[in-house]
Motif scaffolding. Sequence first.
Motif, mmCIF file in Angstrom:
data_model
loop_
_atom_site.group_PDB
_atom_site.id
_atom_site.type_symbol
_atom_site.label_atom_id
_atom_site.label_comp_id
_atom_site.label_asym_id
_atom_site.label_seq_id
_atom_site.Cartn_x
_atom_site.Cartn_y
_atom_site.Cartn_z
ATOM 1 N N ARG B 41 27.976 -12.126 25.964
ATOM 2 C CA ARG B 41 27.011 -11.276 25.260
ATOM 3 C C ARG B 41 27.253 -11.333 23.754
ATOM 4 N NH1 ARG B 41 27.497 -8.003 29.956
ATOM 5 N NH2 ARG B 41 29.219 -6.753 29.159
ATOM 6 N N GLU B 42 28.529 -11.263 23.368
ATOM 7 C CA GLU B 42 28.841 -11.279 21.940
ATOM 8 C C GLU B 42 28.519 -12.624 21.302
ATOM 9 O OE1 GLU B 42 32.508 -8.054 22.239
ATOM 10 O OE2 GLU B 42 32.915 -10.121 21.638
ATOM 11 N N LEU B 43 28.868 -13.700 22.009
ATOM 12 C CA LEU B 43 28.653 -15.017 21.413
ATOM 13 C C LEU B 43 27.165 -15.386 21.400
ATOM 14 C CD1 LEU B 43 31.779 -17.038 22.642
ATOM 15 C CD2 LEU B 43 31.484 -15.566 20.632
ATOM 16 N N ALA B 44 26.411 -14.902 22.386
ATOM 17 C CA ALA B 44 24.966 -15.146 22.368
ATOM 18 C C ALA B 44 24.327 -14.379 21.212
ATOM 19 C CB ALA B 44 24.332 -14.745 23.693
ATOM 20 N N ALA B 45 24.800 -13.148 20.980
ATOM 21 C CA ALA B 45 24.286 -12.373 19.838
ATOM 22 C C ALA B 45 24.650 -13.075 18.533
ATOM 23 C CB ALA B 45 24.839 -10.952 19.871
ATOM 24 N N THR B 46 25.854 -13.649 18.494
ATOM 25 C CA THR B 46 26.286 -14.395 17.308
ATOM 26 C C THR B 46 25.394 -15.606 17.091
ATOM 27 O OG1 THR B 46 28.567 -13.702 17.705
ATOM 28 C CG2 THR B 46 28.241 -15.598 16.252
ATOM 29 N N ALA B 47 25.134 -16.337 18.176
ATOM 30 C CA ALA B 47 24.288 -17.529 18.075
ATOM 31 C C ALA B 47 22.890 -17.145 17.576
ATOM 32 C CB ALA B 47 24.198 -18.233 19.429
ATOM 33 N N SER B 48 22.402 -15.986 18.035
ATOM 34 C CA SER B 48 21.051 -15.619 17.598
ATOM 35 C C SER B 48 21.021 -15.354 16.093
ATOM 36 C CB SER B 48 20.512 -14.434 18.404
ATOM 37 O OG SER B 48 21.150 -13.246 18.022
#
Lengths: 194, 250
Positions: B41-48
């Motif tokens: 969840r954190e890394l997907a938010a970062t990628a966004s």
Amino acid sequence: MREPVSIGLPAVPGPDLQELMGAVARGDSDAFAGVYDRVAGPVLGLVRSVLRDPAQAEEVTQEVLVEVWRRAAHFQPEKGSAMAWIMTMAHRRAVDRVRSAQAATDREEKAALLARTPAFDEVTEQVEARLEREQVRRCLRTLTERQRESVTLAYYRGLTYREVAELLALPLGTVKTRLRDGLIRMRDCLGVSA
Amino acid sequence: MTTVDLHTLTGAYAVHALGDDERDAFERHLAVCEPCAQEVRELAATASRLGLAVATTPSPALRERVLEQITTVRQEPPRVPRQGRGAGAVRSGRGLSRFVLAACLAAAVGFGGVAVWQHGEARDAQRRAEQAQDRSERLAEVLASGDARVISNELPGGATATVVVSLEQGRAAFLASDMPPPPEGKVYQLWFDHEGTMRPAGLMDPGARDTAMLMEGPLDGASGMGITVEPPGGSTEPTSEPVAAMPFGV
Ligand SMILES: [Zn+2]
């Protein structure tokens, strides 16, 4: 230190994206127009960076936004922001398209990707978008060059980690680790929490 | 792929950089591993955020097309979470409850714990640690296995028991939460059920209310498992009525 997350750009007056998504889930098409105004620019920019073909990018962007409308009721605010949900969907769609289109992209073309930096050169009017870009750039600089390379090839170009490994002549495990370590460093630099 | 490898796939998964097979395997792992799910969840938010940095200005025509198209597109109704938790309910994929996640944590702690063990002086402590490490890796492998079949059962007294069976690996894992303590001076023993013939499959730690353990021994065609109360050290065959019997349904 972690800064608060600001992820609702570009700035458009009125209710915020999370609230709008709630209304969209209940079938409110005016609220959807508000969502469109907040996310279409980022979605198109991201999709174009992966697909590189402007016409295809518009097409996929349209698909993504219609999907946001269709699946709005599945958005779970407790699992992250609406912007992250939409951008994740956009990236997934762009990547699916690029992989089905060029299932057999030749190595040469992939090698050409190496020479390119991500498409930061777009002219965007919104101050917020510019600030976001500056912050992301600054944080990308905190990555090692190797991490940055892996992250940008995978994210902005939509390569699988196997393709990244092949392109950079690295073992698979190394690329996996770099992707994870690079993103963790970005997360900490940007102060993202989820 | 081992589970240690799986844990490192969060970054690649968050940027959609896994192939289809690996993605499916990792999604099954995510369903039972909360630390990885949180990191994703954190890394997907970062990628966004990386995506926001390349925002551009779409044409007004695109807006018109999209707003027009949605007037003809029916919205999906919200997904209703599945409640089925009755006896022997078979569940798989996402939505496994807290105690399954706890099992993944236990496995992760197991890996981290090795470093501590290796500083231990007694040689046999080291050997035990290696065995524990081996077991917890295998436990994690069963939990993450591609063909994992999950059988969940509510026990009398409010405890929840879950068995994860992997035919591919020929092993089963047992997870329980809120187990009432066994009667004074007794232990819970697990059994593989071969058409009514019970084969010992390990003892639960009598002090633990929540547990995640690899069942001892191979599946070997077992059709289910059972739990009985036995004297310390366990028995070679059950000496009491089972407190639970769970068919694998395979
Ligand atoms: Zn994990």
